[in-house]
Design an enzyme around this catalytic site. Structure first.
Site, PDB file in Angstrom:
ATOM      1  N   TYR A  34      28.419  54.985  40.385  1.00  0.00           N
ATOM      2  CA  TYR A  34      28.409  53.809  41.251  1.00  0.00           C
ATOM      3  C   TYR A  34      27.628  54.108  42.533  1.00  0.00           C
ATOM      4  CZ  TYR A  34      32.207  51.971  38.293  1.00  0.00           C
ATOM      5  OH  TYR A  34      32.968  51.524  37.236  1.00  0.00           O
ATOM      6  N   PRO A  65      38.579  41.648  35.314  1.00  0.00           N
ATOM      7  CA  PRO A  65      39.613  40.603  35.181  1.00  0.00           C
ATOM      8  C   PRO A  65      39.190  39.276  35.794  1.00  0.00           C
ATOM      9  CG  PRO A  65      40.188  42.105  36.955  1.00  0.00           C
ATOM     10  CD  PRO A  65      39.001  42.718  36.252  1.00  0.00           C
ATOM     11  N   LEU A  66      38.188  39.316  36.693  1.00  0.00           N
ATOM     12  CA  LEU A  66      37.655  38.089  37.297  1.00  0.00           C
ATOM     13  C   LEU A  66      36.304  37.710  36.693  1.00  0.00           C
ATOM     14  CD1 LEU A  66      38.603  38.759  41.037  1.00  0.00           C
ATOM     15  CD2 LEU A  66      39.876  37.459  39.318  1.00  0.00           C
ATOM     16  N   ALA A  67      35.973  38.344  35.556  1.00  0.00           N
ATOM     17  CA  ALA A  67      34.728  38.042  34.832  1.00  0.00           C
ATOM     18  C   ALA A  67      33.517  38.129  35.757  1.00  0.00           C
ATOM     19  CB  ALA A  67      34.813  36.665  34.166  1.00  0.00           C
ATOM     20  N   GLY A  74      33.231  37.743  38.824  1.00  0.00           N
ATOM     21  CA  GLY A  74      33.203  36.707  39.845  1.00  0.00           C
ATOM     22  C   GLY A  74      33.295  35.295  39.325  1.00  0.00           C
ATOM     23  N   LEU A  96      35.525  33.906  37.552  1.00  0.00           N
ATOM     24  CA  LEU A  96      36.876  33.376  37.644  1.00  0.00           C
ATOM     25  C   LEU A  96      37.389  33.301  39.084  1.00  0.00           C
ATOM     26  CD1 LEU A  96      38.392  35.077  34.493  1.00  0.00           C
ATOM     27  CD2 LEU A  96      38.265  32.619  34.906  1.00  0.00           C
ATOM     28  N   THR A  97      36.506  33.442  40.050  1.00  0.00           N
ATOM     29  CA  THR A  97      36.911  33.234  41.444  1.00  0.00           C
ATOM     30  C   THR A  97      36.729  31.786  41.874  1.00  0.00           C
ATOM     31  OG1 THR A  97      34.714  33.714  42.378  1.00  0.00           O
ATOM     32  CG2 THR A  97      36.204  35.593  42.021  1.00  0.00           C
ATOM     33  N   GLY A  98      35.899  31.039  41.128  1.00  0.00           N
ATOM     34  CA  GLY A  98      35.636  29.656  41.479  1.00  0.00           C
ATOM     35  C   GLY A  98      34.586  29.461  42.551  1.00  0.00           C
ATOM     36  N   LYS A  99      33.923  30.543  42.958  1.00  0.00           N
ATOM     37  CA  LYS A  99      32.961  30.434  44.061  1.00  0.00           C
ATOM     38  C   LYS A  99      31.534  30.151  43.598  1.00  0.00           C
ATOM     39  CE  LYS A  99      32.300  35.474  44.334  1.00  0.00           C
ATOM     40  NZ  LYS A  99      32.496  36.673  45.179  1.00  0.00           N
TER      41      LYS A  99
END
Length: 311
Positions: A56, A202-204, A206, A208-211
């Site tokens: 990373y 788990p948020l795919a 980003g 699945l954050t809706g932003k």
């Protein structure tokens, strides 16, 4: 913050923990001071497991995590990974002997500024010679350089191979509302064999954050491929899918809460490790651990995104 037992280790780890890929700068610019502040905010919110990798930011994430946790190490579990160093610039290590793995471990220890890595993970999803990693990990355990070892993969065959001697402590899996294939085999295997489960994605990434909107364009090195071609089509289709679960959002619960509480509902899961780039994100993600979805809400999500049955 709630805490869960990480498989056979017996460690009590935060139900929402922190993925540190973003600290390396590959998900957009982040200063060292912001990276450290994000780690501190997560820790102050009860997060006690931090997952990184030598690859990373070519060591930058490990270095920043080490600086952030200096003097704050008590009660903290540090997980890092080996196998993908410089792979994104086509200069990945051969790792064709245990000594290559051991050298990588020493380098990670130096960057992190610690004497022992709590959880050392093979970062190659399907290693050609898993026995090299197992032998190296066992030797590193004997030397006190690592405490436990694991693998990051979505291949049940790979985790079986890493667990050939019954000592694989955990598996890091890609799993979310939008990616449920792990339910068919690897999650049941981990549950049956008392292998802890860390969840990446788990948020795919980003979604699945809706932003994001259909107009969103990406500049970070990980998601820039979403700007064109089939990857763009997949991104737009996923945005449409996410719209179908937004009715579950209310003034007390965000889409992030729903996404994290969904994965936490699976009995095999120990903790999701969403990425975090700011103290505000760290606090928001950590807070999701304190709620849960009802059986009716989980059933609604299943009706929209059908579960994957064990084969």
């Amino acid at each position: 913050m709630r805490y869960r037992t990480l498989g056979k280790t017996g460690w009590k780890v935060s139900a929402v923990s922190m993925g540190c890929w973003a600290l390396g700068g590959q998900w957009g610019e982040i200063s060292e001071s912001d990276a450290i502040a994000t780690v501190h905010a997560a820790q102050d919110a009860g997060v006690n497991l931090f997952d990184t990798a030598d690859s990373y930011g070519l060591g930058v994430s490990e270095e920043r995590l080490g600086k952030a946790l200096k003097g704050r190490r008590e009660g903290v579990y540090i997980a890092t990974k080996v196998g993908n160093w410089a792979r994104r610039v086509n200069d990945a290590p051969l790792l064709n002997s245990i000594y290559s793995v051991i050298n990588c471990c020493h380098a990670s220890l130096h960057r992190l500024g610690i004497d022992t890595i709590d959880l050392y993970q093979c970062h190659i999803g399907s290693p050609e010679r898993p026995e090299i990693f197992i032998e190296a990990f066992e030797l590193l355990k004997q030397q006190g350089k690592i405490r436990q070892y694991a693998i990051s993969t979505n291949s049940v065959e790979a985790v079986r191979a890493m667990n050939a001697n019954g000592a694989c402590a955990a598996c890091q899996i890609n799993y979310s509302i939008l990616a449920r294939s792990a339910e068919a085999d690897i999650l049941p295997y981990c549950l049956e064999n008392n292998i802890g489960v860390l969840l990446r994605g788990p948020l795919a990434q980003g979604v699945l954050t809706g932003k994001f909107t259909p107009e969103t364009r990406f500049t970070d090195s990980v998601r820039e491929k979403w700007n064109e071609g089939q990857a763009r089509e997949n991104f737009l289709q996923n945005l449409q899918k996410v719209e179908r679960i937004k009715p579950l959002v209310n003034e007390k619960r965000s889409l992030v809460d729903i996404a994290l509480q969904f994965v936490l509902a699976h009995p095999a899961v120990t903790c999701p490790i969403p990425g975090m780039k700011s103290p505000a994100q760290a606090r928001q993600n950590a807070a999701a651990a304190d709620g849960e979805l009802s059986a009716e809400e989980l059933s609604l999500i299943d009706s929209i995104f059908p579960p994957q049955r064990k084969r």
